[in-house]
Design an enzyme around this catalytic site. Structure first.
Site, PDB file in Angstrom:
ATOM      1  CB  VAL A  74      -0.989   0.024   1.195  1.00 14.89           C
ATOM      2  CG1 VAL A  74      -1.950  -1.154   1.128  1.00 14.89           C
ATOM      3  CG2 VAL A  74      -0.257   0.074   2.525  1.00 14.89           C
ATOM      4  CE1 TYR A 166      -1.258   1.522  14.698  1.00 14.26           C
ATOM      5  CE2 TYR A 166      -1.897   2.274  16.896  1.00 14.26           C
ATOM      6  CZ  TYR A 166      -2.127   1.482  15.778  1.00 14.26           C
ATOM      7  OH  TYR A 166      -3.230   0.666  15.738  1.00 14.26           O
ATOM      8  CE  LYS A 170      -3.932   2.446  12.713  1.00 11.16           C
ATOM      9  NZ  LYS A 170      -4.543   1.730  11.571  1.00 11.16           N
TER      10      LYS A 170
END
Length: 292
Positions: A74, A166, A170
């Site tokens: 991706v 992270y 998110k």
């Protein structure tokens, strides 16, 4: 193809639809692939782990469903486009795009190189954008479709001080999903965001760590770890009734209400909890997971 209005049909909006799941070859993504297929969707399982993608697809086929496994990175636009084309060559037009691929690492923020911050966003956030680049123009032209993104409790409220890149990625996914819903739903395209709380996966075991002395911090010791199948079921049920934000644990919104009362007090109370030794790690039913 009309996605249909949210309702009580347990197979809506899956039955007769074609789904691609980026990051579907392992962990929560694998369970989501099984859940979508169980509800009647044909599934393209796309993962950088080619063996995992193909094994998951074969397991769905063995159970009487329709599936194909394809490799995807991706972080590479050409790879996303190729995987999407391979999926459509087998299944036809994609109705549901599930963006679930992601990276996880831990460490003091000053110990994490800039390149790793960029890599985190390149996978977690821009991986979604690359999928949107392929599928969104087609969905807008057709006036139908479903975009589903995976965020995390780490992006919903502050606690993940040991994995800040992270958590930031998110949080960006949550905001992206909310604004996509605002833009797309009037155009006939539904949007949901899965927000996992503590779920039993192998991600922590393979997590890259940049600081040896950085403790793992969790979303709250009042929470119980769920299974991957429970998370997948929560997502499908949320999609069935037309929810935009779908947490695996309803308590997540209770925590948000506490945060909203006074964000400063909430953050400082966490500082105090961490200092006192409460690291917010969730509870685990050891019998349930065969750990007893």
């Amino acid at each position: 193809m009309d996605q249909g209005a949210p309702g009580s049909n347990p197979q809506a909006p899956f039955d007769g639809k074609n789904a691609i799941i980026f990051g579907g070859g392992q962990n929560i993504g694998r369970s989501i692939a099984f859940e979508f297929a169980r509800r009647g969707a044909a599934v393209a399982v796309a993962d950088i782990n080619t063996d995992g993608a193909k094994e998951t697809a074969q397991a769905i086929t063995d159970r009487g469903g329709k599936a194909v496994g394809v490799r995807v990175d991706v972080m590479d636009s050409a790879s996303v486009a190729t995987a999407s084309a391979e999926a459509e060559a087998v299944l036809g037009d994609i109705d549901i795009v599930m963006n679930n691929a992601g990276l996880l690492h831990s460490g003091h923020p000053q110990d994490i190189p800039l390149a790793e911050w960029q890599r985190m966003f390149d996978c977690n956030f821009f991986g979604i954008v690359r999928a949107l680049e392929v599928f969104l123009p087609r969905m807008v032209a057709r006036g139908t479709g479903y975009i589903v993104n995976t965020a995390s409790f780490a992006g919903l409220y502050p606690y993940a001080a040991n994995r800040i890149p992270y958590a930031a990625s998110k949080a960006a996914i949550l905001n992206l999903s909310e604004n996509l819903a605002l833009y797309l739903e009037p155009r006939g395209i539904r949007v949901s965001c899965l927000i996992p709380g503590p779920v039993m996966t192998t991600s922590i075991g393979s997590m890259k760590t940049f600081s040896g002395d950085m403790p793992m911090r969790g979303p709250g010791s009042h929470l119980w770890v769920q299974s991957q199948d429970e998370a997948a079921h929560a997502l499908a049920e949320g999609m069935r009734v037309g929810r935009i934000l779908i947490p695996t644990h309803a308590e997540g919104f209770d925590t948000i209400r506490d945060w909203a009362t006074s964000p400063d007090d909430f953050i400082r109370s966490l500082m105090g909890a961490f200092e006192s030794g409460n690291d917010g790690k969730p509870q685990v039913d050891k019998v349930k997971f065969g750990l007893a």
